[in-house]
Scaffold this motif. Sequence first.
Motif, PDB file in Angstrom:
ATOM      1  N   ASP A  46      21.032 -30.295  11.571  1.00 34.17           N
ATOM      2  CA  ASP A  46      20.921 -29.895  10.089  1.00 34.17           C
ATOM      3  C   ASP A  46      21.935 -30.447   9.296  1.00 34.17           C
ATOM      4  N   THR A  61      21.227 -23.982  18.523  1.00 35.95           N
ATOM      5  CA  THR A  61      20.947 -22.702  17.558  1.00 35.95           C
ATOM      6  C   THR A  61      19.782 -23.477  16.779  1.00 35.95           C
ATOM      7  N   GLU A  68      18.165 -24.143  13.511  1.00 31.68           N
ATOM      8  CA  GLU A  68      18.599 -24.148  12.277  1.00 31.68           C
ATOM      9  C   GLU A  68      17.104 -24.124  11.440  1.00 31.68           C
ATOM     10  N   THR A  99      14.529 -27.894  10.597  1.00 33.27           N
ATOM     11  CA  THR A  99      14.903 -28.960  11.749  1.00 33.27           C
ATOM     12  C   THR A  99      13.551 -29.143  12.562  1.00 33.27           C
TER      13      THR A  99
END
Length: 380
Positions: free
Chosen positions: A19, A189, A191, A194
Motif C-alpha cells: 500500500d 499484513t 492493508e 490492496t
Amino acid sequence: MSGIYIHIPFCKQACHYCDFHFSTSMKKKDEMVLAIAKEIEMRKNEFENETVETIYFGGGTPSVLQIADIKFLIDVVYKNYTVIENPEITLEANPDDLSENRIIELSNNRINRLSIGIQSFFEDDLKMMNRAHNSAEAKNCLEIATQYFNNISIDLIYGIPGMSNKKWKQNIETALSFRINHISSYALTVEPKTALKKLIEVGKIAQPKDEVASEHFQILLKTLEEHGFIHYELSNFGKENYFSKNNSAYWLGKKYIGIGPSAHSYNGKNRSWNVSNNAIYLKYIQENKLPSETEILTKTDQYNEYIMTGLRTIWGVSLNKIETNFGQNYLEYLQKQSQKFLKDELLFMENNILKPTKKGKFLCDGIASDLFILNSFQDL
C-alpha cells in the motif's frame, strides 16, 4: 547527524500486499528525477546546521532508475548539503533489476549498501504476492551482489497463508547461506485497498493467521540469534556494525528530510509529508512550491512516538528520559500503565529502561498503544 530519504514512486508491477505510493507507468520518470533533484535543492536550508550521515533511496522500486539518474541525485545532495566522509548510501532494489553488470556499476558509484526485496525464495509465494522476480533470480542476484557489496540487507515476509514452519525455516536458512549481515522481516499484513484484501474477500487467498505469524516470528528470533544477529528493532536483525543507520536514525528521533511524492520528514518538533500523487507533486515543484503538509507535534505526541519507537527497539524506553523530557506526570502515568505488562512478563525493567521480553516483542505495538496518552489527557 541527519538523513535524507528519497522516494522513487515507480514499480514495474504492483505487489498484491503493497500500500506504498507508486505508479506502474514510467512515462514521467525523467521528469520526476528532475523534480526530486529540484526539491533536494529547495530544501537545503532545512539542514543548514546539520551534517548528512545517510542517503536512502526507497520506493516504489528505486532500482528501476538508470545508474546515471542515481548518481545525478547523489551529486545534487553532495552539492547542496554537508555530507560526512563515509555516509551510508542505500539503494532498495528488486532481484530482477540486479544483473551482474548493474551490480558492478552500482558498486563503482557511491552506493555502499543494498536492500534487496527477496520476500521469499519459493516460487509459489512469489506468484501469490505478484512479485516481479522468480526464485532463481533471487538466489542468482545474491550470489553476485555478495561478491561486490559487503553491506547487504534482504527483506523476507512471514505469516504467508499455507506456509509451514518448516518452509519458513528453509527461507531463513537459504538467506543465511549467502552470509548477508542484515535481514528485515515482516508479517504479511492485509492493508485496505490492496489486491491482497480483494483476493481474500473473494476467497482466492486465505486470511493470514496471527498465531502462524507469531510462530514464524519466534522461529526467526531463535534462528537469527543462533547465527549472531542482533534483534535491534521489531522487524530488523543485524550483525554487529551492520544495523541500518538510516532506519536507526528514525527510531532514535534524529532529523531527516523526505524527498519525493509521499515522503515524510521530521525536524525534532514537526512532522511533514509530501502529497501522495505524482502529477500534483510535479506541478507544485515546477511552480517552486513544496507539496507538503505539516503537523506540529505536541509534547504528548512526542511522548507517544518515543514509547512506540522505544519499545520496538533494543534501546527501550528510558524512564530517566521520560522524566527529563516530559516531566513527573508522564513518568507516573507510564509506571502505572506498565505494571500489568511487567506482571504478565511482556515487559521487563533493566537499568531503569523498559523493554519487551521475548514473549512481548511480537505484541509490542499493541503494548505501546496501551501506554499512550490519549488526546483527552494531552499535555499534562
